[in-house]
Design a protein around this motif. Structure first.
Motif, PDB file in Angstrom:
ATOM      1  N   THR A   1     -10.075  14.436  -4.281  1.00  0.00           N
ATOM      2  CA  THR A   1     -11.086  13.792  -3.447  1.00  0.00           C
ATOM      3  C   THR A   1     -11.028  14.314  -2.017  1.00  0.00           C
ATOM      4  OG1 THR A   1     -10.965  11.784  -4.811  1.00  0.00           O
ATOM      5  CG2 THR A   1     -12.002  11.582  -2.653  1.00  0.00           C
ATOM      6  N   PHE A   2      -9.831  14.378  -1.447  1.00  0.00           N
ATOM      7  CA  PHE A   2      -9.672  14.911  -0.098  1.00  0.00           C
ATOM      8  C   PHE A   2     -10.073  16.387  -0.046  1.00  0.00           C
ATOM      9  CE2 PHE A   2      -6.950  11.207   0.824  1.00  0.00           C
ATOM     10  CZ  PHE A   2      -7.427  10.896   2.091  1.00  0.00           C
ATOM     11  N   THR A   3      -9.702  17.132  -1.085  1.00  0.00           N
ATOM     12  CA  THR A   3     -10.011  18.565  -1.109  1.00  0.00           C
ATOM     13  C   THR A   3     -11.507  18.814  -1.096  1.00  0.00           C
ATOM     14  OG1 THR A   3      -7.969  19.058  -2.318  1.00  0.00           O
ATOM     15  CG2 THR A   3      -9.722  20.700  -2.418  1.00  0.00           C
ATOM     16  N   LYS A   4     -12.239  18.092  -1.941  1.00  0.00           N
ATOM     17  CA  LYS A   4     -13.689  18.301  -2.036  1.00  0.00           C
ATOM     18  C   LYS A   4     -14.421  17.722  -0.836  1.00  0.00           C
ATOM     19  CE  LYS A   4     -13.031  20.096  -6.091  1.00  0.00           C
ATOM     20  NZ  LYS A   4     -13.021  21.575  -6.220  1.00  0.00           N
ATOM     21  N   LEU A   5     -13.948  16.582  -0.342  1.00  0.00           N
ATOM     22  CA  LEU A   5     -14.656  15.929   0.758  1.00  0.00           C
ATOM     23  C   LEU A   5     -14.495  16.683   2.072  1.00  0.00           C
ATOM     24  CD1 LEU A   5     -16.366  13.378   1.294  1.00  0.00           C
ATOM     25  CD2 LEU A   5     -14.251  12.208   1.925  1.00  0.00           C
ATOM     26  N   PHE A   6     -13.295  17.205   2.316  1.00  0.00           N
ATOM     27  CA  PHE A   6     -13.019  17.886   3.581  1.00  0.00           C
ATOM     28  C   PHE A   6     -12.869  19.393   3.404  1.00  0.00           C
ATOM     29  CE2 PHE A   6     -11.310  13.533   4.010  1.00  0.00           C
ATOM     30  CZ  PHE A   6     -12.142  13.094   5.031  1.00  0.00           C
ATOM     31  N   ARG A   7     -13.155  19.888   2.167  1.00  0.00           N
ATOM     32  CA  ARG A   7     -13.177  21.328   1.876  1.00  0.00           C
ATOM     33  C   ARG A   7     -11.875  22.010   2.273  1.00  0.00           C
ATOM     34  NH1 ARG A   7     -19.258  21.177   4.275  1.00  0.00           N
ATOM     35  NH2 ARG A   7     -20.170  20.173   2.449  1.00  0.00           N
ATOM     36  N   VAL A   8     -10.785  21.421   1.805  1.00  0.00           N
ATOM     37  CA  VAL A   8      -9.455  21.964   2.064  1.00  0.00           C
ATOM     38  C   VAL A   8      -9.249  23.203   1.189  1.00  0.00           C
ATOM     39  CG1 VAL A   8      -6.976  21.477   1.980  1.00  0.00           C
ATOM     40  CG2 VAL A   8      -8.593  19.670   2.622  1.00  0.00           C
ATOM     41  N   GLN A   9      -8.730  24.266   1.760  1.00  0.00           N
ATOM     42  CA  GLN A   9      -8.553  25.516   1.026  1.00  0.00           C
ATOM     43  C   GLN A   9      -7.305  25.484   0.135  1.00  0.00           C
ATOM     44  OE1 GLN A   9     -10.876  27.985   0.953  1.00  0.00           O
ATOM     45  NE2 GLN A   9     -12.063  26.514   2.162  1.00  0.00           N
ATOM     46  N   ASN A  10      -6.190  25.018   0.679  1.00  0.00           N
ATOM     47  CA  ASN A  10      -4.945  24.961  -0.095  1.00  0.00           C
ATOM     48  C   ASN A  10      -4.648  23.501  -0.428  1.00  0.00           C
ATOM     49  OD1 ASN A  10      -2.440  25.228  -1.258  1.00  0.00           O
ATOM     50  ND2 ASN A  10      -1.539  26.424   0.399  1.00  0.00           N
ATOM     51  N   ASP A  11      -5.124  23.061  -1.588  1.00  0.00           N
ATOM     52  CA  ASP A  11      -5.015  21.641  -1.924  1.00  0.00           C
ATOM     53  C   ASP A  11      -3.577  21.192  -2.194  1.00  0.00           C
ATOM     54  OD1 ASP A  11      -4.760  23.084  -4.236  1.00  0.00           O
ATOM     55  OD2 ASP A  11      -6.121  21.858  -5.428  1.00  0.00           O
ATOM     56  N   LYS A  12      -2.687  22.108  -2.544  1.00  0.00           N
ATOM     57  CA  LYS A  12      -1.309  21.715  -2.835  1.00  0.00           C
ATOM     58  C   LYS A  12      -0.571  21.208  -1.599  1.00  0.00           C
ATOM     59  CE  LYS A  12      -0.537  24.448  -7.000  1.00  0.00           C
ATOM     60  NZ  LYS A  12       0.363  25.397  -7.705  1.00  0.00           N
ATOM     61  N   LEU A  13      -1.061  21.593  -0.416  1.00  0.00           N
ATOM     62  CA  LEU A  13      -0.446  21.100   0.812  1.00  0.00           C
ATOM     63  C   LEU A  13      -0.638  19.585   0.963  1.00  0.00           C
ATOM     64  CD1 LEU A  13      -1.495  23.885   3.360  1.00  0.00           C
ATOM     65  CD2 LEU A  13       0.756  23.529   2.333  1.00  0.00           C
ATOM     66  N   LEU A  14      -1.608  19.031   0.265  1.00  0.00           N
ATOM     67  CA  LEU A  14      -1.904  17.603   0.387  1.00  0.00           C
ATOM     68  C   LEU A  14      -1.015  16.732  -0.484  1.00  0.00           C
ATOM     69  CD1 LEU A  14      -5.826  17.714   0.264  1.00  0.00           C
ATOM     70  CD2 LEU A  14      -4.396  17.371   2.287  1.00  0.00           C
ATOM     71  N   VAL A  15      -0.375  17.316  -1.478  1.00  0.00           N
ATOM     72  CA  VAL A  15       0.280  16.518  -2.520  1.00  0.00           C
ATOM     73  C   VAL A  15       1.384  15.619  -1.954  1.00  0.00           C
ATOM     74  CG1 VAL A  15       1.629  16.586  -4.640  1.00  0.00           C
ATOM     75  CG2 VAL A  15      -0.287  18.163  -4.331  1.00  0.00           C
ATOM     76  N   PHE A  16       2.301  16.180  -1.208  1.00  0.00           N
ATOM     77  CA  PHE A  16       3.423  15.379  -0.701  1.00  0.00           C
ATOM     78  C   PHE A  16       2.989  14.369   0.361  1.00  0.00           C
ATOM     79  CE2 PHE A  16       5.990  18.721  -2.714  1.00  0.00           C
ATOM     80  CZ  PHE A  16       6.908  17.931  -3.377  1.00  0.00           C
ATOM     81  N   PRO A  17       2.099  14.729   1.309  1.00  0.00           N
ATOM     82  CA  PRO A  17       1.610  13.694   2.240  1.00  0.00           C
ATOM     83  C   PRO A  17       0.886  12.549   1.533  1.00  0.00           C
ATOM     84  CG  PRO A  17       1.142  15.873   3.112  1.00  0.00           C
ATOM     85  CD  PRO A  17       1.651  16.072   1.722  1.00  0.00           C
ATOM     86  N   VAL A  18       0.082  12.875   0.525  1.00  0.00           N
ATOM     87  CA  VAL A  18      -0.626  11.834  -0.232  1.00  0.00           C
ATOM     88  C   VAL A  18       0.374  10.946  -0.971  1.00  0.00           C
ATOM     89  CG1 VAL A  18      -2.056  11.474  -2.292  1.00  0.00           C
ATOM     90  CG2 VAL A  18      -2.842  13.003  -0.479  1.00  0.00           C
ATOM     91  N   SER A  19       1.380  11.549  -1.579  1.00  0.00           N
ATOM     92  CA  SER A  19       2.385  10.777  -2.317  1.00  0.00           C
ATOM     93  C   SER A  19       3.173   9.872  -1.375  1.00  0.00           C
ATOM     94  CB  SER A  19       3.341  11.723  -3.055  1.00  0.00           C
ATOM     95  OG  SER A  19       2.639  12.521  -3.986  1.00  0.00           O
ATOM     96  N   LEU A  20       3.500  10.378  -0.194  1.00  0.00           N
ATOM     97  CA  LEU A  20       4.207   9.550   0.792  1.00  0.00           C
ATOM     98  C   LEU A  20       3.339   8.375   1.229  1.00  0.00           C
ATOM     99  CD1 LEU A  20       6.583   9.016   2.697  1.00  0.00           C
ATOM    100  CD2 LEU A  20       5.527  10.612   4.337  1.00  0.00           C
ATOM    101  N   ALA A  21       2.048   8.621   1.444  1.00  0.00           N
ATOM    102  CA  ALA A  21       1.136   7.539   1.829  1.00  0.00           C
ATOM    103  C   ALA A  21       1.047   6.487   0.728  1.00  0.00           C
ATOM    104  CB  ALA A  21      -0.248   8.108   2.141  1.00  0.00           C
ATOM    105  N   CYS A  22       1.037   6.920  -0.523  1.00  0.00           N
ATOM    106  CA  CYS A  22       1.004   5.981  -1.649  1.00  0.00           C
ATOM    107  C   CYS A  22       2.273   5.136  -1.688  1.00  0.00           C
ATOM    108  CB  CYS A  22       0.840   6.742  -2.969  1.00  0.00           C
ATOM    109  SG  CYS A  22      -0.777   7.508  -3.197  1.00  0.00           S
ATOM    110  N   PHE A  23       3.409   5.763  -1.411  1.00  0.00           N
ATOM    111  CA  PHE A  23       4.673   5.018  -1.365  1.00  0.00           C
ATOM    112  C   PHE A  23       4.629   3.947  -0.273  1.00  0.00           C
ATOM    113  CE2 PHE A  23       8.747   4.791   0.991  1.00  0.00           C
ATOM    114  CZ  PHE A  23       9.476   4.040   0.066  1.00  0.00           C
ATOM    115  N   LEU A  24       4.112   4.315   0.900  1.00  0.00           N
ATOM    116  CA  LEU A  24       4.013   3.351   1.994  1.00  0.00           C
ATOM    117  C   LEU A  24       3.051   2.218   1.635  1.00  0.00           C
ATOM    118  CD1 LEU A  24       3.962   5.805   5.046  1.00  0.00           C
ATOM    119  CD2 LEU A  24       5.885   4.441   4.176  1.00  0.00           C
TER     120      LEU A  24
END
Length: 368
Positions: A295-318
Motif C-alpha cells: 500500500t505504501f509502495t503504490k501510494l507513494f511510488r516507492v522504488q525499493n519497497d523492501k526498505l519499508l519492511v522493517f519500519p512497517v513491522s516496528l510500527a505494527c509492534f508499537l
C-alpha cells in the motif's frame, strides 16, 4: 509499475485460504457463540455470503484492471487525491490488524502456556520473523506456507475426530433460543472478522500470472467456501463439546483438545492447537504486513519497497503494545464490537466507491 514477482492462481487461492482461516479457526467460535448461541452456524453462513459479495467486488475490479492493485486502480478511476483520502483509514486499519494478530499470539501464550514471560517478548520476536518472511517476497511466502497450513488443518480435524466421544447432539437445540437478533449480531461479528478483511487481496491480485487469470475466480471462491466449511466445523465442535458453556471458551479448540483422552494413551494434545494458533497467526500477520508494504509502495511510488519492511513491522509492534496498554478488556471490546464497524469504513466503503466508479468506466486500463 508491473510486479516483478509472479505466482499461480492456485497459489493465490491458497494464500486466501491461509489468510482467512488463519487465527480465526481458533478465535472465532467462542465470541461467535457468545453472540448467536446455537445459531452460530447460521451467523457464519450469513457472514460467508457477505464475504462472497466482497470477493465479487474485488474480482470485478481485477478483471477491469488486471495489472493494477487497488491503489493504482483507484487512482485511475477517482484520481490521486480521493485515493489518498480512501487509503488513510485503510492504512490505519491494516496496522490495527497486524498489531492485533500478533498481540493475540502473545495474549494466548501469557494466559495459557508461559504466564511468567513478558508479553513484548512474544510480540517483538514474532514481528522480527514476520519482517524476514515479508522481505523474502510473496512467491516465497506462497510456497513456504503450504506445509505448515497442511499440518494445521490435519491437527484441527484430528482433534475434531478424537473429541467426538464427548459430543452431545442435544446441545445443538434449540437453534435460535433468543430469536433472530443474536444471529444477526453473530453475523456482524464474523463479517468483520475475517470476511471483510478479504479487501487486502485487492492489493495482491496483480501478482497472479496473466495466463492463469481464467482460473483465479474459481480458485478464490473455492478457498472462501473451504474456509467457511472449516469455521463451521470448529464452531459446531465447540457447541457439541461444551453445550451451554461454549460461549465462555475463549480459545475453544485449545480447550476441546484438552478433553481428548483415549485410554490414557492419546492425551494432553492441546499443544498442537497452540502450535496451530501461532503458525496461523504468523502466516496471516505476514500477509497483512506485506499488504501494508504494498500500500505504501503504490501510494507513494516507492522504488525499493523492501526498505519499508522493517519500519512497517516496528510500527505494527508499537501498535500492538499501544492496544494492550489500554487494558485487555478494552482490547477485547475493540475486536468484538468495533472491529466490524471500523473494517466497513476502512475496507468496504473504499472498495464499493472504486468498484462502482469503475463500473461506469468504459475502457479498462493497465499500467505498464
Amino acid at each position: 509499475m508491473r510486479t516483478k514477482e509472479k505466482i499461480g492462481a492456485y497459489q493465490m487461492s491458497f494464500l486466501l485460504f491461509t489468510f482467512m482461516t488463519g487465527s480465526s479457526i481458533i478465535n472465532i467460535p467462542g465470541p461467535l457463540i457468545a453472540y448467536a448461541k446455537n445459531g452460530a452456524w447460521i451467523s457464519l453462513l450469513l457472514a460467508l455470503t457477505a464475504g462472497g459479495i466482497v470477493l465479487s467486488c474485488i474480482l470485478l475490479l481485477h478483471r477491469k484492471f488486471p495489472d493494477l492493485s487497488f491503489i493504482e486502480a483507484s487512482e485511475a478511476v477517482v484520481g490521486r487525491w480521493l485515493t489518498i483520502c480512501l487509503a488513510i483509514p485503510a492504512i490505519w486499519f491494516q496496522f490495527h490488524m497486524a498489531g492485533g494478530i500478533v498481540l493475540d499470539i502473545g495474549l494466548f501464550m501469557t494466559s495459557s502456556m508461559m504466564r511468567q514471560t513478558p508479553l513484548y517478548v512474544f510480540t517483538l520476536s514474532m514481528f522480527i520473523v514476520v519482517a524476514l518472511t515479508v522481505r523474502s517476497g510473496l512467491e516465497t511466502m506462497s510456497r513456504m506456507f503450504v506445509l505448515p497450513m497442511f499440518f494445521v488443518i490435519v491437527f484441527v480435524f484430528l482433534i475434531i475426530i478424537l473429541a467426538s466421544n464427548h459430543y452431545d447432539m442435544k446441545s445443538l437445540l434449540p437453534v435460535m433460543p433468543d430469536g433472530f437478533k443474536p444471529v444477526l449480531l453473530g453475523a456482524y461479528f464474523a463479517y468483520g472478522f475475517p470476511y471483510v478483511e478479504l479487501f487486502l487481496f485487492s492489493m495482491l491480485l496483480p501478482y497472479v500470472n496473466s495466463d492463469e487469470q481464467s482460473m483465479l475466480s474459481k480458485g478464490m471462491y473455492a478457498a472462501l467456501l473451504l474456509n467457511g466449511f472449516c469455521l463451521l466445523c470448529v464452531t459446531l465442535t465447540t457447541i457439541l463439546t461444551f453445550g451451554p458453556m461454549a460461549a465462555e471458551r475463549k480459545y475453544s479448540m485449545f480447550e476441546v483438545a484438552q478433553t481428548v483422552d483415549m485410554m490414557g494413551v492419546i492425551q494432553r494434545i492441546e499443544s498442537v492447537i497452540g502450535f496451530s494458533l501461532i503458525v496461523n497467526s504468523f502466516m496471516k500477520a505476514s500477509i497483512t504486513v506485506f499488504v501494508i508494504k504494498e500500500t505504501f509502495t503504490k501510494l507513494f511510488r516507492v522504488q525499493n519497497d523492501k526498505l519499508l519492511v522493517f519500519p512497517v513491522s516496528l510500527a505494527c509492534f508499537l501498535f500492538s503494545m499501544l492496544f494492550i496498554a489500554k487494558g485487555e478488556t478494552r482490547w477485547v471490546n475493540a475486536v468484538t464490537v468495533l472491529h466490524p464497524l471500523e473494517a466497513t469504513v476502512a475496507y468496504l466503503l473504499p472498495l464499493l466507491v472504486v468498484t462502482i466508479a469503475a463500473s461506469f468506466k468504459k475502457k479498462s486500463s493497465s499500467r505498464g
